[in-house]
Motif scaffolding. Structure first.
Motif: not given
Length: 475
Positions: A111, A115, A120, A462
């Motif tokens: 993640q 970012e 993404d 998530l």
């Protein structure tokens, strides 16, 4: 506190003057722990030095501590806004966590990499009662909130899908084709696309199931034909107002603030919101009127003069406040009053922020006050031209000024004078309903809340993945 910072500074000096690598794994662990502490007291340079000196002792000896050192180095370089170095270390940490089968840690690194690298992209298509809306964007967690870096968000053509006519469905298909083409051109992966029927269209077309099924089938065929890897991608046709409110909360308010925050989204057709209790169960609030439906209710035949409209607006909204808003906020949902912060979304909250606080253009979370709500309603009722033409002469930052001008232009295109009056009085009524409490309230407007349902959907996924990974082992 003074003693603590003095001790930290003395320790930094000692470590700097005695600069040597860690002699063993245990000492490396101490270096890695202290490196993270130094980051917390805004000493990223010293943290990096200490972490680099820890690495030789753990490389090829303790894969877990090596991964932790890489992770903390990534954070330290990110603190310095050195994205290239941060990404390099996050990639190394991700690879080791993957080899160690540490699912939660691997997911977190993935993640962070997405970012920071800016790769993404997410896309959401909202099939609503009055048209189809698209947003393609990135979400960044900064300054305590989720900000949206929007790449595509076209003005939605007015397509009245709730009419259920063949022509409206044909028009909707043409819009959907164009939006799916945009998603394909931006190379948004199918698992980052969320398409949903809004609660408005579910409730309206739900009365004619055959038409709702027909629209679903037409759009599903388009999705299957135009989005690569769409085998697992389907249109969510289960949204309710309560579910939309929860997704707004998840996508707008950081998880750490959920238990102290309630949310209110004043839309065009309804007002919805709610809060989480201590068991993380969402309690929803839904009222069947919004800015534009109220304007239509006040002036059913669209024939009232502006002065007559103002009088009728005051009467209607006072009645609604007494019979619905105050009852809901003060009696039916007492949990709303127990939360310290209120997060507002929706078009009329955006309009109030744009008109009263143009200097905050681009800010994700904008503080609002009861005085703002009172002033907004007063100007809408008594000095409309002053309201919609705020003074921008103090905005010397050209970027902020440009954003403010765009906001003002877009707001004026979205609301006419009667709709703005209705919305401002509704906003004031909701604010006032929060004053009957002994717990002081902080009000904030969440920018781009109209696409928070997309962010909320993916953040929810998530969160679920993290919880499943942690349940298998906290790694």
């Amino acid at each position: 506190m003074k003693y603590f910072f003095s001790s930290i500074l003395v320790l930094i000096c000692l470590l700097t003057t005695q600069a040597q690598n860690a002699r063993n794994v245990l000492e490396a662990q101490h270096f890695i722990k202290l490196g993270n502490t130094l980051r917390m007291v805004d000493r990223p340079e010293q943290a990096i030095d200490l972490l680099l000196r820890a690495l030789p002792a753990v490389q090829s000896k303790d894969a877990y501590m090596e991964a932790v050192a890489y992770e903390n180095l990534g954070f330290a370089y990110n603190d310095q806004e050195n994205n290239k170095a941060a990404l390099g270390y996050f990639y190394k940490a991700h690879k080791l966590y993957q080899q160690l089968n540490f699912g939660a840690s691997e997911a977190a690194m993935r993640q962070l990499i997405g970012e920071i690298s800016g790769k993404d992209l997410y896309a959401g298509i909202d099939v609503g009662a009055s048209g189809v809306k698209l947003a393609i964007f990135r979400t960044r967690y900064e300054n305590g909130y989720y900000s949206k870096d929007i790449k595509v968000k076209p003005v939605a053509p007015n397509v009245t899908l709730v009419s259920g006519t063949a022509q409206s469905f044909q028009d909707g298909q043409e819009v959907m084709k164009a939006y799916l083409d945009s998603i394909r051109r931006y190379k948004v992966s199918a698992d980052h696309v969320y398409i949903a029927f809004s609660s408005g269209i579910n409730e309206t077309l739900g009365k004619t199931p055959a038409k709702r099924k027909k629209l679903y089938e037409l759009f599903s065929v388009l999705v299957a034909n135009q989005i690569a890897g769409s085998d697992s991608l389907s249109i969510d046709s289960t949204l309710t107002a309560a579910r939309e409110a929860e997704l707004f909360m998840i996508g707008s308010v950081p998880r750490k603030l959920w238990l102290t925050t309630s949310c209110v989204d004043i839309g065009s057709g309804n007002t919805k919101g709610g809060y989480y209790d201590g068991s993380r169960r969402f309690h929803s609030v839904s009222l069947p009127f919004g800015t534009k439906t109220l304007a239509n209710l006040i002036d059913r035949n669209r024939s009232l003069s502006i002065e007559a409209y103002k009088q009728e607006a005051e009467r209607v909204i006072t009645m609604i406040a007494d019979t619905a808003i105050n009852v809901e906020f003060n009696t039916a949902s007492p949990g709303l009053h127990q939360r310290q912060m209120v997060a507002f979304g929706g078009g009329i909250a955006w309009a109030m922020t744009a008109y009263l606080h143009p200097e905050k253009a681009g800010v994700t979370a904008v503080p609002l006050t009861m005085a703002d709500a009172e002033r907004f309603a007063r100007l809408a009722m008594t000095d409309y031209q002053t309201l919609i033409h705020p003074d921008l002469s103090d905005l010397t930052d050209l970027v902020v000024r440009k954003k403010a001008e765009n906001d003002l232009s877009n707001v004026q295109n979205q609301f006419n004078e009667k709709q703005l009056i209705a919305g401002s009085l509704l906003m004031r009524a909701v604010f006032r309903s929060y004053t009957n409490t002994s717990i002081p309230k902080r009000f904030i407007f969440i920018r781009d809340s109209d696409i928070s349902w997309v962010t909320g959907k993916f953040l929810e996924m998530l969160n679920r993945n993290y919880e499943q990974a942690i349940a298998k082992g906290a790694r």
